[in-house]
Design a protein around this motif. Structure first.
Motif, PDB file in Angstrom:
ATOM      1  N   PRO A   1     -29.170  28.094   0.233  1.00 43.70           N
ATOM      2  CA  PRO A   1     -28.593  28.618   1.478  1.00 43.70           C
ATOM      3  C   PRO A   1     -28.141  30.069   1.305  1.00 43.70           C
TER       4      PRO A   1
ATOM      5  N   VAL B   1     -32.997  15.707   7.772  1.00 46.06           N
ATOM      6  CA  VAL B   1     -32.152  16.516   6.877  1.00 46.06           C
ATOM      7  C   VAL B   1     -31.644  15.638   5.732  1.00 46.06           C
TER       8      VAL B   1
ATOM      9  N   SER C   1     -32.505  24.670   2.255  1.00 46.95           N
ATOM     10  CA  SER C   1     -31.114  24.338   2.555  1.00 46.95           C
ATOM     11  C   SER C   1     -30.824  24.904   3.943  1.00 46.95           C
ATOM     12  N   LEU C   2     -30.191  24.114   4.799  1.00 46.62           N
ATOM     13  CA  LEU C   2     -30.036  24.505   6.204  1.00 46.62           C
ATOM     14  C   LEU C   2     -29.418  25.888   6.349  1.00 46.62           C
TER      15      LEU C   2
ATOM     16  N   GLN D   1     -29.076  19.533   2.730  1.00 40.19           N
ATOM     17  CA  GLN D   1     -27.720  20.080   2.678  1.00 40.19           C
ATOM     18  C   GLN D   1     -27.366  20.431   1.241  1.00 40.19           C
ATOM     19  N   SER D   2     -26.602  21.506   1.073  1.00 35.51           N
ATOM     20  CA  SER D   2     -26.131  21.825  -0.272  1.00 35.51           C
ATOM     21  C   SER D   2     -24.735  22.426  -0.172  1.00 35.51           C
TER      22      SER D   2
ATOM     23  N   THR E   1     -29.602  14.736   2.132  1.00 34.25           N
ATOM     24  CA  THR E   1     -28.412  15.090   1.351  1.00 34.25           C
ATOM     25  C   THR E   1     -28.915  15.687   0.034  1.00 34.25           C
ATOM     26  N   TRP E   2     -28.014  16.282  -0.724  1.00 33.21           N
ATOM     27  CA  TRP E   2     -28.400  16.844  -2.023  1.00 33.21           C
ATOM     28  C   TRP E   2     -28.957  15.751  -2.937  1.00 33.21           C
TER      29      TRP E   2
ATOM     30  N   MET F   1     -23.709  25.876   1.674  1.00 35.58           N
ATOM     31  CA  MET F   1     -24.290  26.073   2.990  1.00 35.58           C
ATOM     32  C   MET F   1     -23.236  26.686   3.908  1.00 35.58           C
TER      33      MET F   1
ATOM     34  N   GLU G   1     -28.947  16.615  15.056  1.00 31.48           N
ATOM     35  CA  GLU G   1     -30.099  16.630  14.156  1.00 31.48           C
ATOM     36  C   GLU G   1     -31.418  16.273  14.856  1.00 31.48           C
TER      37      GLU G   1
ATOM     38  N   GLN H   1     -22.309  24.584   9.627  1.00 32.23           N
ATOM     39  CA  GLN H   1     -21.668  23.270   9.697  1.00 32.23           C
ATOM     40  C   GLN H   1     -22.741  22.267  10.097  1.00 32.23           C
ATOM     41  N   TYR H   2     -23.023  21.329   9.205  1.00 31.89           N
ATOM     42  CA  TYR H   2     -24.066  20.356   9.525  1.00 31.89           C
ATOM     43  C   TYR H   2     -23.567  19.400  10.600  1.00 31.89           C
TER      44      TYR H   2
END
Ligand code: SAH
Length: 259
Positions: A209, A150, A82-83, A108-109, A152-153, A112, A121, A115-116
């Motif tokens: 994360p 990256v 997770s980032l 991503q979760s 998504t969940w 986290m 990216e 901030q994505y």
């Protein structure tokens, strides 16, 4: 001996061509000349000892001997991370590559902290790829671990369904002792699979994360087929957990037995 990775299309059966930044490094920094020996990999598992024939603006070298790929682990272990904040992902990629990760799957979760930023990216993935290449050269690997886009969940849940073994590192809100340890989970799984000539298993090691996973995420991952596992009775930082989990998995796969 100096090592380089070259793109597959520059790696023929009998000859390799080193271009771009690597050629600059070989010619200007290492002062490579005709007759020098180098080790060259295509980044996908082929490695050869080569002898330089031309050393002008590029390096052209003849294959002397194909080298057996002992440096690649028997299990394909992907760290799904997770980032994390700041440049911690760089540490995960660098150390994970040295230890023997097959690939990295950032995702991503919910909790986290970072901030994505989708716009950044491509640049970040490019940078992580460069770090993986340098670490692979430095640690004498014949393969450069791939860095996934990256996810998504939801995409991560789909990935769980596609591997042979998925392990979600879960510290259960500070009660690591209550979870099943990674060693036990892996030993049970390993004992139950068909052995000997089975192809290398694809294993996914999932790390949360800084804020950890929510209970719902843990449940969803479990429903998708992941085993929830502990990494000991202390809480590790997110950038430490993958490195520790990877090492445990390689140990269980027999990687540390020697020849
Ligand atoms: N929620 C925690 C910290 C999370 S640690 C808190 O703030 O107290 C970050 C991630 O590392 C976790 O989501 C988990 O995937 C992994 N991790 C850290 N220590 C662990 C342990 N002892 N067992 C299993 N996973 C661990």
């Amino acid at each position: 001996m100096q090592r380089y990775f070259v793109a597959a299309d520059q790696f023929g059966e009998a000859e390799v061509r080193i271009t771009g930044e690597d050629a600059h490094h070989a010619l200007r920094v290492m002062r490579t000349k005709a007759g020098d020996k180098l080790i060259v990999s295509d980044g996908a598992g082929r490695t050869a000892l080569v002898c330089v024939r031309e050393a002008q603006s590029e390096v052209v070298a003849d294959v002397v001997e194909w080298l057996g790929g002992k440096s690649e682990p028997k299990w394909n272990i992907t760290i799904a991370q997770s980032l994390p904040k700041g440049d911690k992902m760089e540490l995960v990629v660098q150390k994970g590559t040295e230890i023997g990760a097959f690939a990295f799957a950032p995702f991503q979760s919910e909790r986290m902290i970072v901030q994505y930023d989708g716009k950044k990216e491509a640049k970040r993935i490019e940078r992580w790829g460069k770090i993986a290449k340098e670490a692979a050269e430095q640690s004498h690997r014949s393969r450069i671990p791939e860095i996934g886009a990256v996810r998504t969940w939801r995409e991560l849940l789909a990935l769980i369904g596609s591997v042979d073994l998925a392990l979600l590192c879960y510290e259960r809100e500070g009660h690591a002792a209550h979870g099943r340890g990674i060693a036990k989970a892996v030993r049970q799984w390993n004992a139950s699979r068909q052995h000997a000539d089975a192809p290398p298993p694809n294993v996914l090691l999932i790390v949360g994360p800084e804020g950890g996973f929510t209970e719902r995420e843990a449940e969803e991952a479990e429903a998708a087929g992941a085993l929830l596992v502990g990494l000991g009775n202390r809480i590790l930082r997110t950038e430490t957990a993958g490195i520790v989990g990877l090492t445990c998995l390689l140990y269980e796969s027999g990687e540390m037995e020697g020849e």
